[in-house]
Design a protein around this motif. Structure first.
Motif, PDB file in Angstrom:
ATOM      1  N   GLY A  95       0.814  -1.216   0.000  1.00 14.50           N
ATOM      2  CA  GLY A  95       0.000   0.000   0.000  1.00 14.50           C
ATOM      3  C   GLY A  95       0.850   1.270   0.000  1.00 14.50           C
ATOM      4  N   TYR A  96       0.451   2.231  -0.845  1.00 10.81           N
ATOM      5  CA  TYR A  96       1.099   3.554  -0.838  1.00 10.81           C
ATOM      6  C   TYR A  96       0.299   4.428   0.125  1.00 10.81           C
ATOM      7  CZ  TYR A  96       4.032   2.539  -4.914  1.00 10.81           C
ATOM      8  OH  TYR A  96       4.972   2.012  -5.762  1.00 10.81           O
TER       9      TYR A  96
ATOM     10  N   PRO B 185       3.833   1.028  -9.794  1.00 10.60           N
ATOM     11  CA  PRO B 185       3.308   1.422  -8.474  1.00 10.60           C
ATOM     12  C   PRO B 185       1.846   1.048  -8.290  1.00 10.60           C
ATOM     13  CG  PRO B 185       3.442   3.347  -9.911  1.00 10.60           C
ATOM     14  CD  PRO B 185       3.901   2.172 -10.728  1.00 10.60           C
ATOM     15  N   MET B 186       1.566  -0.250  -8.116  1.00 15.02           N
ATOM     16  CA  MET B 186       0.178  -0.732  -8.078  1.00 15.02           C
ATOM     17  C   MET B 186      -0.551  -0.368  -6.799  1.00 15.02           C
ATOM     18  SD  MET B 186      -0.640  -2.073 -10.851  1.00 15.02           S
ATOM     19  CE  MET B 186      -2.260  -2.617 -10.343  1.00 15.02           C
TER      20      MET B 186
ATOM     21  N   GLY C 144       5.225   0.611   3.407  1.00 15.23           N
ATOM     22  CA  GLY C 144       5.496  -0.466   2.451  1.00 15.23           C
ATOM     23  C   GLY C 144       5.622   0.009   1.008  1.00 15.23           C
ATOM     24  N   GLY C 145       4.606   0.737   0.532  1.00 14.39           N
ATOM     25  CA  GLY C 145       4.560   1.136  -0.877  1.00 14.39           C
ATOM     26  C   GLY C 145       5.733   2.017  -1.275  1.00 14.39           C
TER      27      GLY C 145
ATOM     28  N   VAL D 157      -2.692  -4.409   8.543  1.00 19.27           N
ATOM     29  CA  VAL D 157      -2.948  -3.253   9.412  1.00 19.27           C
ATOM     30  C   VAL D 157      -2.669  -3.657  10.861  1.00 19.27           C
ATOM     31  CG1 VAL D 157      -4.688  -1.578  10.181  1.00 19.27           C
ATOM     32  CG2 VAL D 157      -4.753  -2.463   7.837  1.00 19.27           C
ATOM     33  N   ASN D 158      -1.875  -2.843  11.551  1.00 21.48           N
ATOM     34  CA  ASN D 158      -1.572  -3.145  12.952  1.00 21.48           C
ATOM     35  C   ASN D 158      -2.750  -2.732  13.828  1.00 21.48           C
ATOM     36  OD1 ASN D 158       0.840  -3.635  11.763  1.00 21.48           O
ATOM     37  ND2 ASN D 158       1.927  -1.926  12.717  1.00 21.48           N
TER      38      ASN D 158
END
Ligand code: DLL
Length: 434
Positions: free
Chosen positions: A134-135, A157-158, A140-141, A336-337
């Motif tokens: 995820g951006y 960049p998906m 991460g992204g 997701v934390n």
């Protein structure tokens, strides 16, 4: 192939000398610029220049996620805001996220460490990297993106989601490297199968998976279903983001932690004592080159062990074992934390909901699912069914809005959820990890 031959293969004495020098610089910088560290070092009776060996690190106090929360949003930053070029964040134990800031130099180092990580995983300049992390505020992204560009690969960049489109792009654009969470890779494989696309015919040769715990058994499944080599990558936003440590494709036995930028210690989470190599404990990381938000002895809460034996790949940096759990109650649901206490405070803010709940986490069709069972006011059960339905939707929407995760609620009558005499059991996690 090694991206930065000089630093990745430094003989250990030189590596340790570099660590000490960088540690001293970092300690002086945080002592001068971060009131929290000045106070905590003063309280412990430590001056930055009294640290003369790496062993002295153990005299320094730990930094906890709570300390970041207490100084929300920018209190631990060691650089002035005009030097901060990027801000990321991850969930904390309250609704407020943990905020991190990067200077231009921090972003450059992060890009280099991700580029090193890509190469360690067997990726190279000619690769087409399909980045489905995820951006956004999540590291991460953009972390993987900058690393892929630094390497000189072509990056797509998906970001996450839009599964059908992901598959079409992978097929049409000839993606050769996949970066996403391990659970999403299996979901992609299944979705492809439903579309009648044979994943094995895609050009992918390696997947770089992390951001959530996964097991050796899951690696075997991914490698078989996707016909790729699956590599484990570790990181956390507090320390940098992805690329703190990665498995090398050569040995695939433990994750090299980039020790010219981070000092790793393994401690007993209860006593705080340092544990010897090979013993499982909590990973504690000190950043030694970061400018935006350097952290001293940060308690990651991740459980692993460390190994300093030479590796077949030639890198001299120590290896940490696959993460086998956490020493706190943080759950990672679809990347997701989430802390149970966050869900608790949402539930407790809703009229008609009783303070007894149970979170059931599972993995169906390779995707994490969350069911929230919660007791509701007796009167609601004698009421019309539509009131219960409305309440369910209210809870699901509040959790989605505040935490960004989709869940199912199951409203139950009072006294249905088992009571406990000691610590309440709030979570049943049926996912298989290690
Ligand atoms: O998850 C950074 C990341 C992005 C790592 C992409 C790898 C790939 P946070 O959102 O701050 O950052 O979550 C960090 O995720 O403390 C671990 O508990 C868990 N975690 C990350 N990588 C792994 C892994 C990113 N390979 C928290 N295995 C960490 C197990 C992992 N757990």
């Amino acid at each position: 192939m090694i991206y930065n031959e000089e630093f990745e293969t430094l003989p250990r004495p030189a590596l340790e000398a570099l660590q000490l020098k960088r540690l001293n610089d970092t300690l002086s910088r945080v002592y001068a610029n971060v009131p929290f560290y000045k106070q905590s070092f003063d309280k412990a009776g430590i001056r930055p220049d009294s640290v003369t060996s790496l062993e002295d690190l153990q005299k320094l106090p730990f930094t906890y996620k709570q300390d970041m929360r207490d100084s929300y949003p920018y209190g631990l930053f060691a650089a002035p805001m005009e030097d901060i070029v990027r801000i990321h964040a991850s969930s904390g134990t309250t609704g407020k996220p943990t905020v991190v800031g990067y200077t231009r130099k921090d972003i450059e180092i992060w890009a280099e460490l991700m580029a090193r990580s890509f190469v360690a995983a067997g990726a190279h300049k000619g690769d087409i990297i399909h980045n489905a992390y995820g951006y956004g505020l999540f590291t991460g992204g953009l972390g993987a993106h900058y690393g892929a560009e630094r390497l000189g690969a072509s990056v797509i960049p998906m970001s996450g989601g839009n599964t059908k489109k992901q598959i079409m792009i992978m097929q049409d654009f000839g993606s050769t490297v996949l970066t996403c969470t391990p659970s999403y890779s299996l979901f992609l494989a299944e979705a492809a199968e439903e579309e009648g696309i044979d994943f094995k015919k895609l050009k992918l040769h390696v997947g770089i998976f992390g951001a959530e715990p996964w097991s050796e058994a899951m690696r075997v499944e991914i490698e078989a279903k996707l016909d790729i080599c699956a590599i484990d990558i570790y990181g956390l936003s507090e320390i940098m983001g992805p690329g703190v440590a990665i498995e090398c494709r050569v040995a695939k036995k433990g994750l090299h932690i980039w020790e010219d930028h981070f000092i790793a210690e393994i401690i007993d989470p209860d006593t705080g004592e340092l544990l010897p190599p090979g013993e499982k404990g909590e990973l504690v990381i000190t950043t030694i080159t970061k400018q935006g938000i350097p952290l001293i002895r940060y308690r990651t809460r991740d459980i692993t062990s460390i190994n300093y034996e030479p590796c077949a790949c030639g890198r001299t940096h120590a290896r940490i074992d696959r993460m086998s759990g956490r020493s706190d109650d943080m759950l990672i649901i679809r990347g997701v934390n989430v802390f149970p206490s966050q869900i608790e405070s949402i539930l407790m803010g809703i009229e008609g909901v009783e303070p007894h709940y149970l979170l059931i986490v599972d993995r169906k069709d390779n995707l994490d699912t969350l069911e929230v069972q919660v007791e509701v006011d007796e009167r609601l059960f004698s009421d019309e069914i539509k009131h219960l339905q409305t309440l369910s939707l209210t809870i699901e929407k509040a959790i989605k809005d505040l935490l960004g995760i989709t869940c199912k609620t199951r409203l139950v009558e009072p006294r249905t959820i088992a009571r406990s005499e000691g610590k309440a059991k709030r979570v049943i996690d049926n996912r298989k990890t290690v």
